[in-house]
Design a protein around this motif. Structure first.
Motif, PDB file in Angstrom:
ATOM      1  N   ILE A  69       0.815  -1.405   0.016  1.00 30.91           N
ATOM      2  CA  ILE A  69       0.239  -0.112  -0.039  1.00 30.91           C
ATOM      3  C   ILE A  69       0.511   0.935  -0.002  1.00 30.91           C
ATOM      4  O   ILE A  69       1.503   1.674   0.819  1.00 30.91           O
ATOM      5  CB  ILE A  69      -0.354  -0.119   0.955  1.00 30.91           C
ATOM      6  N   ASP A  70       0.619   1.761  -0.723  1.00 35.03           N
ATOM      7  CA  ASP A  70       1.428   3.633  -1.360  1.00 35.03           C
ATOM      8  C   ASP A  70      -0.012   4.642  -0.002  1.00 35.03           C
ATOM      9  O   ASP A  70      -0.934   4.828  -0.742  1.00 35.03           O
ATOM     10  CB  ASP A  70       1.506   3.833  -2.670  1.00 35.03           C
ATOM     11  N   GLY A  71       0.515   4.866   1.406  1.00 32.01           N
ATOM     12  CA  GLY A  71      -0.236   5.358   2.144  1.00 32.01           C
ATOM     13  C   GLY A  71       0.037   6.847   1.503  1.00 32.01           C
ATOM     14  O   GLY A  71      -1.396   7.333   1.519  1.00 32.01           O
ATOM     15  N   GLU A  72       0.460   7.048   1.086  1.00 30.67           N
ATOM     16  CA  GLU A  72       0.473   8.603   0.907  1.00 30.67           C
ATOM     17  C   GLU A  72      -0.868   9.193  -0.282  1.00 30.67           C
ATOM     18  O   GLU A  72      -1.466   9.691  -0.248  1.00 30.67           O
ATOM     19  CB  GLU A  72       1.836   9.410   0.645  1.00 30.67           C
ATOM     20  N   ASN A  73      -0.442   7.945  -1.376  1.00 32.04           N
ATOM     21  CA  ASN A  73      -1.014   8.260  -2.229  1.00 32.04           C
ATOM     22  C   ASN A  73      -2.543   7.886  -1.850  1.00 32.04           C
ATOM     23  O   ASN A  73      -2.730   8.254  -2.902  1.00 32.04           O
ATOM     24  CB  ASN A  73      -0.227   7.654  -3.421  1.00 32.04           C
ATOM     25  N   ILE A  74      -3.103   6.717  -1.441  1.00 32.77           N
ATOM     26  CA  ILE A  74      -4.342   6.359  -1.184  1.00 32.77           C
ATOM     27  C   ILE A  74      -4.565   7.523  -0.306  1.00 32.77           C
ATOM     28  O   ILE A  74      -6.112   8.104  -0.875  1.00 32.77           O
ATOM     29  CB  ILE A  74      -4.592   4.976  -0.542  1.00 32.77           C
ATOM     30  N   ASP A  75      -3.899   7.982   0.833  1.00 36.84           N
ATOM     31  CA  ASP A  75      -5.049   9.297   1.529  1.00 36.84           C
ATOM     32  C   ASP A  75      -5.405  10.719   0.996  1.00 36.84           C
ATOM     33  O   ASP A  75      -5.822  11.216   0.738  1.00 36.84           O
ATOM     34  CB  ASP A  75      -3.612   9.401   2.760  1.00 36.84           C
ATOM     35  N   ALA A  76      -4.070  10.351  -0.426  1.00 39.03           N
ATOM     36  CA  ALA A  76      -4.330  12.211  -0.841  1.00 39.03           C
ATOM     37  C   ALA A  76      -5.084  12.019  -1.836  1.00 39.03           C
ATOM     38  O   ALA A  76      -5.906  13.534  -2.361  1.00 39.03           O
ATOM     39  CB  ALA A  76      -2.262  12.136  -1.703  1.00 39.03           C
ATOM     40  N   THR A  77      -4.987  10.973  -2.976  1.00 37.20           N
ATOM     41  CA  THR A  77      -6.655  11.211  -3.460  1.00 37.20           C
ATOM     42  C   THR A  77      -7.930  10.869  -2.866  1.00 37.20           C
ATOM     43  O   THR A  77      -8.977  11.847  -3.379  1.00 37.20           O
ATOM     44  CB  THR A  77      -6.142   9.458  -4.078  1.00 37.20           C
ATOM     45  N   LEU A  78      -7.723  10.354  -1.061  1.00 33.32           N
ATOM     46  CA  LEU A  78      -8.789  10.263  -1.125  1.00 33.32           C
ATOM     47  C   LEU A  78      -9.490  11.561  -0.533  1.00 33.32           C
ATOM     48  O   LEU A  78     -10.709  12.410  -1.021  1.00 33.32           O
ATOM     49  CB  LEU A  78      -9.171   9.579   0.057  1.00 33.32           C
ATOM     50  N   GLY A  79      -8.427  12.310  -0.419  1.00 36.98           N
ATOM     51  CA  GLY A  79      -8.759  13.744   0.939  1.00 36.98           C
ATOM     52  C   GLY A  79      -8.554  14.796  -0.475  1.00 36.98           C
ATOM     53  O   GLY A  79      -9.540  15.666  -0.879  1.00 36.98           O
ATOM     54  N   VAL A  80      -7.882  14.638  -1.677  1.00 35.86           N
ATOM     55  CA  VAL A  80      -7.627  16.116  -2.332  1.00 35.86           C
ATOM     56  C   VAL A  80      -8.652  15.830  -3.923  1.00 35.86           C
ATOM     57  O   VAL A  80      -9.968  16.950  -3.864  1.00 35.86           O
ATOM     58  CB  VAL A  80      -6.531  16.314  -3.622  1.00 35.86           C
ATOM     59  N   ASN A  81      -8.578  14.169  -4.485  1.00 37.75           N
ATOM     60  CA  ASN A  81      -9.525  14.685  -4.959  1.00 37.75           C
ATOM     61  C   ASN A  81     -10.802  13.645  -5.112  1.00 37.75           C
ATOM     62  O   ASN A  81     -11.939  15.016  -5.622  1.00 37.75           O
ATOM     63  CB  ASN A  81      -9.232  13.246  -5.589  1.00 37.75           C
ATOM     64  N   ILE A  82     -10.753  13.751  -3.919  1.00 38.96           N
ATOM     65  CA  ILE A  82     -12.600  13.263  -3.376  1.00 38.96           C
ATOM     66  C   ILE A  82     -13.466  13.682  -2.385  1.00 38.96           C
ATOM     67  O   ILE A  82     -14.195  14.572  -3.154  1.00 38.96           O
ATOM     68  CB  ILE A  82     -12.558  11.573  -3.605  1.00 38.96           C
TER      69      ILE A  82
END
Length: 195
Positions: free
Chosen positions: A5-18
């Motif tokens: 899991i790329d934790g930063e990528n998943i968290d950033a996509t969830l926060g910034v994009n969704i």
């Protein structure tokens, strides 16, 4: 099977994009569900342990950049549900330590674990060469992501056998529905939520 899991990528996509803001705890993925999800059919034709080592628990590796912040509570929670947190640091703030760690791990799996199944939680194209090499070597490879934000070069690997699973729709990793729009197969369309 290895789940990275790329934790930063998943968290950033969830926060910034969704969500358009930092996610609250209840809006983040349920990582225990991710660890339990089986992205591939059993090679033996059933979904039960066979005793031959075929259907064993996944090894979950959760990559975090801890260079500038401490995530002790989250790390303890990951350990409690069976993940192995990989805490990476560097004095160089510009260095993408999580990407490097995942790239090295994918290369090590390719070299040392022939035939191992690999699941990667990310949207990031930085892993393209490693994923292509795994697919070319006959590994079953899956990406867990929010499908509409997956880098196009990764999505194009479906033709080479890459399996893509949506974290919300396929893995069902969330307790609350996310405010997303996405294509729906007409055979699965339910009009009632829109009334």
């Amino acid at each position: 099977m290895y789940i990275l899991i790329d934790g930063e990528n998943i968290d950033a996509t969830l926060g910034v994009n969704i969500l358009k803001r930092p996610p609250r705890g209840e809006e983040r993925p349920r990582w225990d569900r991710v660890l339990e999800f089986r992205p591939f059919p059993s090679r033996t034709g059933n979904n039960h342990a066979t005793g031959d080592g075929e259907d064993h628990p996944a090894k979950g590796l959760f990559f975090l950049n801890v260079s500038q912040r401490s995530a002790n509570a989250f790390i303890q929670a990951l350990l409690a549900i069976g993940w192995q947190p990989i805490q990476l640091t560097s004095p160089d703030a510009e260095r993408k330590v999580v990407d490097e760690g995942i790239q090295r791990t994918l290369e090590a799996i390719l070299k040392e674990r022939p035939g191992a199944d690999v699941v990667l939680g990310t949207h990031d194209v930085d892993y393209l060469p490693q994923i292509e090499a795994l697919l070319d070597a006959g590994h079953r490879v899956s990406i867990m992501c929010f499908r509409e934000f997956l880098a196009l070069p990764l999505a194009e690997l479906e033709d080479k056998g890459l399996v893509i699973h949506d974290l919300e729709l396929d893995v069902q990793a969330f307790n609350l529905p996310l405010n997303r729009t996405h294509p729906v197969d007409i055979d699965e369309f339910d009009p009632y939520p829109y009334l």
